[in-house]
Design a protein around this motif. Structure first.
Motif, PDB file in Angstrom:
ATOM      1  N   ALA A  92      -8.135  -7.920   1.410  1.00 44.39           N
ATOM      2  CA  ALA A  92      -6.837  -7.476   0.884  1.00 44.39           C
ATOM      3  C   ALA A  92      -6.492  -6.082   1.387  1.00 44.39           C
ATOM      4  CB  ALA A  92      -6.848  -7.505  -0.645  1.00 44.39           C
ATOM      5  N   LEU A  93      -7.492  -5.210   1.465  1.00 42.51           N
ATOM      6  CA  LEU A  93      -7.250  -3.824   1.884  1.00 42.51           C
ATOM      7  C   LEU A  93      -7.116  -3.682   3.399  1.00 42.51           C
ATOM      8  CD1 LEU A  93      -9.661  -1.923  -0.504  1.00 42.51           C
ATOM      9  CD2 LEU A  93      -7.179  -2.154  -0.683  1.00 42.51           C
ATOM     10  N   THR A 110       0.222  -2.651   4.645  1.00 43.10           N
ATOM     11  CA  THR A 110       1.275  -2.772   3.635  1.00 43.10           C
ATOM     12  C   THR A 110       0.665  -2.888   2.247  1.00 43.10           C
ATOM     13  OG1 THR A 110       2.780  -3.817   5.211  1.00 43.10           O
ATOM     14  CG2 THR A 110       3.269  -4.140   2.875  1.00 43.10           C
ATOM     15  N   ARG A 111      -0.419  -3.634   2.135  1.00 43.80           N
ATOM     16  CA  ARG A 111      -1.073  -3.757   0.827  1.00 43.80           C
ATOM     17  C   ARG A 111      -1.698  -2.440   0.393  1.00 43.80           C
ATOM     18  NH1 ARG A 111      -1.812  -9.245   2.676  1.00 43.80           N
ATOM     19  NH2 ARG A 111      -3.860  -8.868   3.604  1.00 43.80           N
ATOM     20  N   LEU A 163       9.413   0.459   0.767  1.00 46.30           N
ATOM     21  CA  LEU A 163       8.747  -0.145   1.928  1.00 46.30           C
ATOM     22  C   LEU A 163       9.751  -0.800   2.866  1.00 46.30           C
ATOM     23  CD1 LEU A 163       5.827  -1.888   0.008  1.00 46.30           C
ATOM     24  CD2 LEU A 163       5.622   0.081   1.521  1.00 46.30           C
ATOM     25  N   PRO A 164       9.388  -0.923   4.139  1.00 45.48           N
ATOM     26  CA  PRO A 164      10.289  -1.561   5.099  1.00 45.48           C
ATOM     27  C   PRO A 164      10.121  -3.083   5.144  1.00 45.48           C
ATOM     28  CG  PRO A 164       8.403  -0.677   6.262  1.00 45.48           C
ATOM     29  CD  PRO A 164       8.238  -0.307   4.810  1.00 45.48           C
ATOM     30  N   VAL A 165       9.839  -3.698   3.981  1.00 43.67           N
ATOM     31  CA  VAL A 165       9.701  -5.155   3.898  1.00 43.67           C
ATOM     32  C   VAL A 165      10.535  -5.657   2.731  1.00 43.67           C
ATOM     33  CG1 VAL A 165       7.398  -5.209   4.954  1.00 43.67           C
ATOM     34  CG2 VAL A 165       7.609  -5.008   2.483  1.00 43.67           C
ATOM     35  N   LYS A 193       4.475 -11.524  -2.111  1.00 45.28           N
ATOM     36  CA  LYS A 193       3.344 -12.203  -1.451  1.00 45.28           C
ATOM     37  C   LYS A 193       2.145 -11.268  -1.311  1.00 45.28           C
ATOM     38  CE  LYS A 193       6.061 -15.627   1.012  1.00 45.28           C
ATOM     39  NZ  LYS A 193       6.432 -16.185   2.301  1.00 45.28           N
ATOM     40  N   HIS A 194       2.396 -10.028  -0.934  1.00 46.48           N
ATOM     41  CA  HIS A 194       1.308  -9.054  -0.827  1.00 46.48           C
ATOM     42  C   HIS A 194       0.687  -8.796  -2.199  1.00 46.48           C
ATOM     43  CE1 HIS A 194       1.485  -7.993   3.386  1.00 46.48           C
ATOM     44  NE2 HIS A 194       2.778  -7.767   3.315  1.00 46.48           N
ATOM     45  N   LEU A 195       1.504  -8.698  -3.223  1.00 45.57           N
ATOM     46  CA  LEU A 195       0.996  -8.488  -4.575  1.00 45.57           C
ATOM     47  C   LEU A 195       0.134  -9.666  -5.034  1.00 45.57           C
ATOM     48  CD1 LEU A 195       4.131  -6.876  -6.236  1.00 45.57           C
ATOM     49  CD2 LEU A 195       1.914  -5.755  -5.865  1.00 45.57           C
TER      50      LEU A 195
END
Length: 117
Positions: free
Chosen positions: A16-17, A21-22, A44-46, A53-55
């Motif tokens: 995950a790390l 972005t995460r 963030l630029p997303v 999804k990252h969360l």
């Protein structure tokens, strides 16, 4: 540290790390406290969908948790999995320090007595 360790989530945390972005999301959550994906996406630029999804990956690794408040989900950092990973890495570093100290002693002994006797 010798032998294999049972799966304790460290692999999930490291995976995950691995994504910048995460890591940035964790930084933002640490700075801002409990916030929504919409709030996080603003920094963030997303897209918000990408943040969600990252969360989800961070949640699966035990690094964040979400709780529904009305129509929103508020996320916050959970430190338990990160602390366990830090302890594992510290133990690994100590093990390598011990091994390298042995190699150093052997090399120094060989340098003092090149004929081995």
């Amino acid at each position: 540290m010798t032998g294999e360790h049972p799966s304790d989530g460290v692999d999930d945390v490291l995976a995950a790390l691995a994504d910048p972005t995460r890591r940035r999301l964790l930084d933002l959550l640490a700075e801002q406290g409990e916030v929504t994906a919409t709030t996080l996406a603003a920094g963030l630029p997303v897209s918000r969908q990408a943040v969600v999804k990252h969360l989800a990956v961070l949640d699966a690794a035990g690094l964040v948790s979400g709780r529904r408040v009305g129509r929103e989900v508020r996320y916050e950092v959970r430190s338990t999995a990160l602390n366990a990973t830090a302890r594992r890495l510290a133990a690994l570093a100590a093990d390598w320090d011990r091994r390298l100290a042995i190699v150093k002693r052997v090399a120094e002994a060989a340098e003092r007595d090149p004929d081995g006797g």
